[in-house]
Scaffold this motif. Structure first.
Motif, PDB file in Angstrom:
ATOM      1  N   TRP A  40       0.794  -1.231   0.000  1.00 29.43           N
ATOM      2  CA  TRP A  40       0.000   0.000   0.000  1.00 29.43           C
ATOM      3  C   TRP A  40       0.821   1.274   0.000  1.00 29.43           C
ATOM      4  CZ3 TRP A  40      -4.507  -0.152  -1.899  1.00 29.43           C
ATOM      5  CH2 TRP A  40      -5.233  -1.335  -1.829  1.00 29.43           C
ATOM      6  N   PRO A  41       2.008   1.349   0.630  1.00 31.48           N
ATOM      7  CA  PRO A  41       2.791   2.599   0.521  1.00 31.48           C
ATOM      8  C   PRO A  41       3.131   2.938  -0.933  1.00 31.48           C
ATOM      9  CG  PRO A  41       3.606   1.269   2.331  1.00 31.48           C
ATOM     10  CD  PRO A  41       2.620   0.417   1.583  1.00 31.48           C
ATOM     11  N   TRP A  44      -0.107   4.033  -2.728  1.00 30.24           N
ATOM     12  CA  TRP A  44      -0.548   5.385  -2.406  1.00 30.24           C
ATOM     13  C   TRP A  44       0.244   6.410  -3.216  1.00 30.24           C
ATOM     14  CZ3 TRP A  44      -4.786   7.274  -1.040  1.00 30.24           C
ATOM     15  CH2 TRP A  44      -4.888   8.611  -0.680  1.00 30.24           C
ATOM     16  N   ALA A  45       1.552   6.189  -3.374  1.00 29.62           N
ATOM     17  CA  ALA A  45       2.370   7.092  -4.195  1.00 29.62           C
ATOM     18  C   ALA A  45       1.870   7.097  -5.641  1.00 29.62           C
ATOM     19  CB  ALA A  45       3.834   6.672  -4.130  1.00 29.62           C
ATOM     20  N   ASN A  48      -1.333   9.111  -6.047  1.00 29.63           N
ATOM     21  CA  ASN A  48      -1.073  10.540  -6.136  1.00 29.63           C
ATOM     22  C   ASN A  48      -0.625  10.942  -7.539  1.00 29.63           C
ATOM     23  OD1 ASN A  48      -1.821  11.273  -3.518  1.00 29.63           O
ATOM     24  ND2 ASN A  48       0.162  10.698  -2.691  1.00 29.63           N
ATOM     25  N   ILE A 131      -8.502   3.311   3.023  1.00 31.38           N
ATOM     26  CA  ILE A 131      -7.479   4.273   2.612  1.00 31.38           C
ATOM     27  C   ILE A 131      -8.157   5.634   2.531  1.00 31.38           C
ATOM     28  CG2 ILE A 131      -5.797   4.932   0.863  1.00 31.38           C
ATOM     29  CD1 ILE A 131      -5.807   2.024  -0.081  1.00 31.38           C
ATOM     30  N   VAL A 133      -8.904   9.208   1.475  1.00 30.23           N
ATOM     31  CA  VAL A 133      -8.585   9.979   0.267  1.00 30.23           C
ATOM     32  C   VAL A 133      -9.035  11.437   0.363  1.00 30.23           C
ATOM     33  CG1 VAL A 133      -8.546   7.974  -1.250  1.00 30.23           C
ATOM     34  CG2 VAL A 133     -10.703   9.188  -0.914  1.00 30.23           C
ATOM     35  N   ARG A 151      -6.172  12.409   5.219  1.00 29.90           N
ATOM     36  CA  ARG A 151      -5.823  11.938   3.886  1.00 29.90           C
ATOM     37  C   ARG A 151      -4.469  11.233   3.896  1.00 29.90           C
ATOM     38  NH1 ARG A 151      -2.997  13.917  -0.465  1.00 29.90           N
ATOM     39  NH2 ARG A 151      -3.822  13.390  -2.504  1.00 29.90           N
ATOM     40  N   GLY A 152      -4.427  10.050   3.291  1.00 27.29           N
ATOM     41  CA  GLY A 152      -3.198   9.268   3.219  1.00 27.29           C
ATOM     42  C   GLY A 152      -3.090   8.188   4.279  1.00 27.29           C
ATOM     43  N   ASP A 153      -3.923   8.242   5.325  1.00 28.48           N
ATOM     44  CA  ASP A 153      -3.876   7.210   6.367  1.00 28.48           C
ATOM     45  C   ASP A 153      -4.492   5.910   5.856  1.00 28.48           C
ATOM     46  OD1 ASP A 153      -2.658   8.853   8.206  1.00 28.48           O
ATOM     47  OD2 ASP A 153      -4.526   9.426   9.215  1.00 28.48           O
ATOM     48  N   HIS A 175     -13.174   7.627   2.177  1.00 24.32           N
ATOM     49  CA  HIS A 175     -12.141   6.579   2.175  1.00 24.32           C
ATOM     50  C   HIS A 175     -12.481   5.521   1.139  1.00 24.32           C
ATOM     51  CE1 HIS A 175     -14.744   3.709   4.234  1.00 24.32           C
ATOM     52  NE2 HIS A 175     -14.856   4.486   5.291  1.00 24.32           N
TER      53      HIS A 175
END
Length: 201
Positions: A40-41, A44-45, A48, A131, A133, A151-153, A175
């Motif tokens: 997931w990290p 998430w990038a 974006n 997630i 958003v 956002r981002g958690d 989310h």
């Protein structure tokens, strides 16, 4: 989407995908499915980058909806499970894959809206991943302190754990909700989160 690949070359590939007709919903599905393999990290990038490349489509989508909520994934329609929420929430299905029991939804809550306490049951696997958003919200497991979300958690909810989530009093909240595949999965809706409980946050 492995380490070192979330860079300008990946942005080029996303631009190419857009140029060749891949829609915003389709690219969101692709990234979400790949996240199970790349983590997931990294995902998430990539999300974006997708939001940057598809910014015009997101802006147009938001104007069509009539607001800017939904974190770029669209608010969708009034939630058909509204009887299990206090306040209004909205559901936008982004992907469902029935043969592997996989689903991805964007869920948007108006300020103060929250779902009832509930449990994602499974005898093996299962649970849910959230997630964030857009906006700010709360997540709480039974017997634990509430967790503030922005956002981002990312929240990983194990199967068979009683919990609730929803918007803060002064913020809309969106989310992505990912149902984790498992064996004998089902959802149990429980009692509402009362105003007294909520106002203590």
């Amino acid at each position: 989407m492995g380490k070192g690949l979330v860079d300008n070359s990946l942005k080029y590939h996303i631009l190419n995908a857009k140029k060749n007709g891949i829609t915003l919903s389709e690219i969101a599905e692709i990234v979400t499915h790949a996240a199970f393999y790349a983590g997931w990290p990294n995902a998430w990038a990539v999300f974006n980058l997708v939001k940057e490349v598809y910014s015009e489509e997101i802006e147009k989508q938001d104007k069509n909806i009539g607001n800017t909520h939904g974190g770029g994934f669209g608010v969708g329609e009034l939630n058909p499970y509204g009887q299990f929420f206090i306040g209004n929430s909205y559901l936008n299905p982004l992907s469902t894959v029935k043969d592997i029991n996989f689903s991805l939804f964007n869920v948007t809550f108006e300020p103060r809206c929250r779902n009832n306490w509930h449990i994602h049951h499974a005898t093996s696997g299962g649970g849910q991943i959230l997630i964030v958003v857009d906006g700010e919200g709360w997540y709480q497991e039974e017997g634990k302190e509430p967790r503030s979300l922005k956002r981002g958690d990312v929240v990983t909810i194990p199967a068979n754990v009683k919990h609730w989530h929803g918007a803060k009093a002064n913020s809309w909240f969106s989310h992505l909700a990912i149902e984790v595949p498992g064996v004998d999965t089902s959802n149990e809706w429980c009692e509402p989160v009362t105003d007294e409980e909520y106002d203590k946050l």
